[in-house]
Scaffold this motif. Structure first.
Motif, PDB file in Angstrom:
ATOM      1  N   VAL A  92       0.852  -1.191   0.000  1.00 43.45           N
ATOM      2  CA  VAL A  92       0.000   0.000   0.000  1.00 43.45           C
ATOM      3  C   VAL A  92       0.889   1.243   0.000  1.00 43.45           C
ATOM      4  CG1 VAL A  92      -2.013  -0.965   1.213  1.00 43.45           C
ATOM      5  CG2 VAL A  92      -0.143  -0.003   2.548  1.00 43.45           C
ATOM      6  N   GLU A  93       0.376   2.299  -0.600  1.00 41.74           N
ATOM      7  CA  GLU A  93       1.062   3.585  -0.463  1.00 41.74           C
ATOM      8  C   GLU A  93       0.338   4.377   0.624  1.00 41.74           C
ATOM      9  OE1 GLU A  93       1.413   6.136  -3.919  1.00 41.74           O
ATOM     10  OE2 GLU A  93       2.436   7.696  -2.753  1.00 41.74           O
ATOM     11  N   ALA A  94       1.122   4.932   1.541  1.00 39.32           N
ATOM     12  CA  ALA A  94       0.559   5.777   2.595  1.00 39.32           C
ATOM     13  C   ALA A  94       0.485   7.210   2.071  1.00 39.32           C
ATOM     14  CB  ALA A  94       1.451   5.714   3.830  1.00 39.32           C
ATOM     15  N   LEU A 150       6.087   4.980   1.857  1.00 39.42           N
ATOM     16  CA  LEU A 150       5.934   6.318   2.425  1.00 39.42           C
ATOM     17  C   LEU A 150       6.625   7.314   1.495  1.00 39.42           C
ATOM     18  CD1 LEU A 150       5.299   8.103   5.017  1.00 39.42           C
ATOM     19  CD2 LEU A 150       7.581   7.482   5.809  1.00 39.42           C
ATOM     20  N   ASN A 151       5.977   8.446   1.236  1.00 39.08           N
ATOM     21  CA  ASN A 151       6.606   9.477   0.400  1.00 39.08           C
ATOM     22  C   ASN A 151       7.525  10.332   1.258  1.00 39.08           C
ATOM     23  OD1 ASN A 151       5.059   9.365  -2.325  1.00 39.08           O
ATOM     24  ND2 ASN A 151       3.479   9.217  -0.746  1.00 39.08           N
ATOM     25  N   ILE A 152       8.732  10.531   0.800  1.00 34.05           N
ATOM     26  CA  ILE A 152       9.584  11.494   1.510  1.00 34.05           C
ATOM     27  C   ILE A 152      10.184  12.475   0.502  1.00 34.05           C
ATOM     28  CG2 ILE A 152      10.154   9.975   3.470  1.00 34.05           C
ATOM     29  CD1 ILE A 152      13.078   9.990   2.269  1.00 34.05           C
ATOM     30  N   LEU A 182      10.566   3.753   0.672  1.00 35.38           N
ATOM     31  CA  LEU A 182      10.502   5.218   0.648  1.00 35.38           C
ATOM     32  C   LEU A 182      10.401   5.681  -0.798  1.00 35.38           C
ATOM     33  CD1 LEU A 182      13.176   6.165   3.324  1.00 35.38           C
ATOM     34  CD2 LEU A 182      10.718   5.812   3.611  1.00 35.38           C
ATOM     35  N   GLU A 183       9.345   6.433  -1.093  1.00 34.71           N
ATOM     36  CA  GLU A 183       9.160   6.971  -2.444  1.00 34.71           C
ATOM     37  C   GLU A 183       9.747   8.373  -2.503  1.00 34.71           C
ATOM     38  OE1 GLU A 183       5.164   6.843  -3.917  1.00 34.71           O
ATOM     39  OE2 GLU A 183       4.897   4.742  -3.363  1.00 34.71           O
ATOM     40  N   ILE A 184      10.658   8.560  -3.440  1.00 36.90           N
ATOM     41  CA  ILE A 184      11.283   9.872  -3.611  1.00 36.90           C
ATOM     42  C   ILE A 184      10.918  10.363  -4.999  1.00 36.90           C
ATOM     43  CG2 ILE A 184      13.489  11.108  -3.700  1.00 36.90           C
ATOM     44  CD1 ILE A 184      14.484   8.640  -1.901  1.00 36.90           C
ATOM     45  N   ILE A 212      11.575   5.347  -6.929  1.00 40.12           N
ATOM     46  CA  ILE A 212      11.494   6.647  -7.600  1.00 40.12           C
ATOM     47  C   ILE A 212      10.050   6.860  -8.025  1.00 40.12           C
ATOM     48  CG2 ILE A 212      12.186   7.972  -9.646  1.00 40.12           C
ATOM     49  CD1 ILE A 212      14.382   7.849  -7.593  1.00 40.12           C
ATOM     50  N   ASP A 213       9.479   7.940  -7.516  1.00 38.10           N
ATOM     51  CA  ASP A 213       8.065   8.262  -7.730  1.00 38.10           C
ATOM     52  C   ASP A 213       7.924   9.207  -8.921  1.00 38.10           C
ATOM     53  OD1 ASP A 213       5.405   8.195  -7.074  1.00 38.10           O
ATOM     54  OD2 ASP A 213       5.578   9.387  -5.249  1.00 38.10           O
ATOM     55  N   ASP A 214       6.740   9.225  -9.520  1.00 38.89           N
ATOM     56  CA  ASP A 214       6.430  10.162 -10.610  1.00 38.89           C
ATOM     57  C   ASP A 214       7.462  10.064 -11.734  1.00 38.89           C
ATOM     58  OD1 ASP A 214       4.383  11.027  -8.921  1.00 38.89           O
ATOM     59  OD2 ASP A 214       5.571  12.672  -8.114  1.00 38.89           O
ATOM     60  N   ILE A 233      10.352   1.484  -9.331  1.00 38.61           N
ATOM     61  CA  ILE A 233      10.075   2.712 -10.092  1.00 38.61           C
ATOM     62  C   ILE A 233       8.566   2.814 -10.244  1.00 38.61           C
ATOM     63  CG2 ILE A 233      10.165   3.714 -12.424  1.00 38.61           C
ATOM     64  CD1 ILE A 233      13.060   2.824 -12.644  1.00 38.61           C
ATOM     65  N   LYS A 234       8.028   4.006 -10.023  1.00 37.67           N
ATOM     66  CA  LYS A 234       6.591   4.228 -10.234  1.00 37.67           C
ATOM     67  C   LYS A 234       6.413   5.194 -11.401  1.00 37.67           C
ATOM     68  CE  LYS A 234       3.790   4.143  -6.675  1.00 37.67           C
ATOM     69  NZ  LYS A 234       3.119   4.536  -5.403  1.00 37.67           N
ATOM     70  N   ILE A 235       5.779   4.708 -12.443  1.00 43.15           N
ATOM     71  CA  ILE A 235       5.589   5.566 -13.622  1.00 43.15           C
ATOM     72  C   ILE A 235       4.532   6.626 -13.310  1.00 43.15           C
ATOM     73  CG2 ILE A 235       4.840   5.630 -16.037  1.00 43.15           C
ATOM     74  CD1 ILE A 235       6.087   3.011 -16.486  1.00 43.15           C
ATOM     75  N   ALA A 269       2.610   0.988 -12.037  1.00 43.82           N
ATOM     76  CA  ALA A 269       1.897   2.044 -12.762  1.00 43.82           C
ATOM     77  C   ALA A 269       0.961   2.718 -11.764  1.00 43.82           C
ATOM     78  CB  ALA A 269       1.100   1.447 -13.907  1.00 43.82           C
ATOM     79  N   GLU A 270       1.084   4.023 -11.636  1.00 46.40           N
ATOM     80  CA  GLU A 270       0.246   4.771 -10.694  1.00 46.40           C
ATOM     81  C   GLU A 270      -0.799   5.567 -11.479  1.00 46.40           C
ATOM     82  OE1 GLU A 270       1.462   6.777  -6.658  1.00 46.40           O
ATOM     83  OE2 GLU A 270       1.893   8.107  -8.307  1.00 46.40           O
ATOM     84  N   GLY A 271      -2.008   5.689 -10.909  1.00 46.94           N
ATOM     85  CA  GLY A 271      -3.070   6.425 -11.606  1.00 46.94           C
ATOM     86  C   GLY A 271      -3.835   5.522 -12.565  1.00 46.94           C
TER      87      GLY A 271
END
Ligand code: G
Ligand code: MN
Length: 320
Positions: A92-94, A150-152, A182-184, A212-214, A233-235, A269-271
């Protein structure tokens, strides 16, 4: 899997506050709305004249946020990540939401840009971490083993003691480091790459995963990425929301999936807003999805109800 129906969550909308000059949290919730309407810069750079016309000075907003941190007015929401082949929940993403005292719910986009450049960032990050670890410990006690992301802020990679802070809290809450990612965000500028790399290496040495986020939303420097030991990696959702066959987005997913496979990096894949994208993503080599067609972010209790109704066994051990 049964009942994995789209859009089950009921994430509240961002504040629609209109009154001005009341409690600090009202001011900021109000500003969040103004921000959406007038843009972030106008609020932060507000002058006296703009104040008269309704804009707010940044210091007032920062004070309101600081109070909100001290009063622990933040709530973590959780959005599942689904293996699109096995329909297992792989994590899960917080996602932080600010529940103001007057009942407004403010989404991160409206307050993170204020916190990131401020001296509150450190305190805010550790508060976020503690919220997540408390939840993970609670779930573990009840047999729910979930990997949590967790996003940091990339700015946190300037702190030499970051890994020590994380290790101390993981031990205090009794949470396994390899269940935390940790998502950066890729768009963030890393001012001191060598330093950031050392801090990132300390985190991975502690067993924490880095993501790596976004991805694809900024000016990706592959030369930078190769020095980070990335687990994931999150696209960026901009490529995914309206994913179509034979589009640039589809080519990007396919290309990045090849890169990830050969590097042993997990790709998400996000979104993923449309159920029809699930099959296309699988065909393109991306087997993990996160988005509203799976479930919207929801507070823990609501997320747990969704999880129970989905019939999925969460996969809680290290993924690699
Ligand atoms: O910056 P980051 O990628 O961590 O932000 C994730 C954000 O994307 C969250 O605020 C979350 O609410 C939002 N989000 C999650 N799923 C979807 C989706 O399917 N569509 C859109 N538009 N946004 C989503
Ligand atoms: Mn994220």
């Amino acid at each position: 899997m049964q009942n994995l129906s789209p859009c089950r969550g009921t994430e509240p909308a961002v504040s629609t506050a209109t009154a001005r000059g009341l409690a600090p949290s009202r001011l900021l919730a109000d500003a969040a709305m103004s921000q959406a309407k007038t843009g972030f810069r106008k609020i932060v750079c507000a002058t006296g004249a703009e104040e008269d016309s309704g804009a707010l000075p940044s210091q007032v907003l920062l004070n309101a946020l600081e109070d909100a941190i001290d009063r622990r007015e933040f709530v973590m929401y959780y959005q599942p990540q689904l293996d699109l082949e096995t329909h297992q929940i792989v994590g899960v993403e917080a996602l932080m939401r600010w529940h103001t005292r007057n009942g407004d719910v403010v989404a991160t986009d409206n307050f993170i840009p204020l916190i990131e450049p401020s001296n509150m960032l450190h305190k805010f990050t550790l508060m976020s971490l503690e919220l997540v670890l408390a939840q993970m410990a609670n779930w573990a006690r009840r047999g729910i083993l979930l990997n949590v992301a967790l996003n940091i802020s990339a700015r946190m990679l300037e702190d030499d003691n970051l890994a020590a802070h994380f290790k101390e809290r993981l031990a205090r809450f009794g949470v396994r480091a390899d269940m935390l990612t940790l998502e950066i965000t890729e768009t963030a500028i890393i001012w001191h790459p060598d330093h950031a790399r050392r801090v990132a290496a300390d985190l991975t040495a502690a067993g924490i995963k880095l993501s790596i986020d976004d991805f694809g939303a900024g000016f990706t420097s592959f030369s930078q990425l190769q020095y980070f030991s990335l687990a994931e990696i999150k696209i960026d959702k901009a490529y995914i929301i309206n994913l179509k066959e034979n589009s640039f987005g589809a080519s990007l997913v396919k290309g990045v999936s090849v890169l990830c496979k050969s590097e042993g990096i997990r790709l998400i894949a996000e979104g993923v807003e449309h159920r029809e994208s699930w099959q296309l993503l699988r065909q393109l080599g991306c087997t993990i999805g996160q988005g509203n067609s799976i479930a919207r972010p929801a507070a823990a209790a609501e997320f747990e109800a969704w999880l129970a109704s989905s019939g999925s066994q969460p996969m809680g051990l290290a993924l690699h």
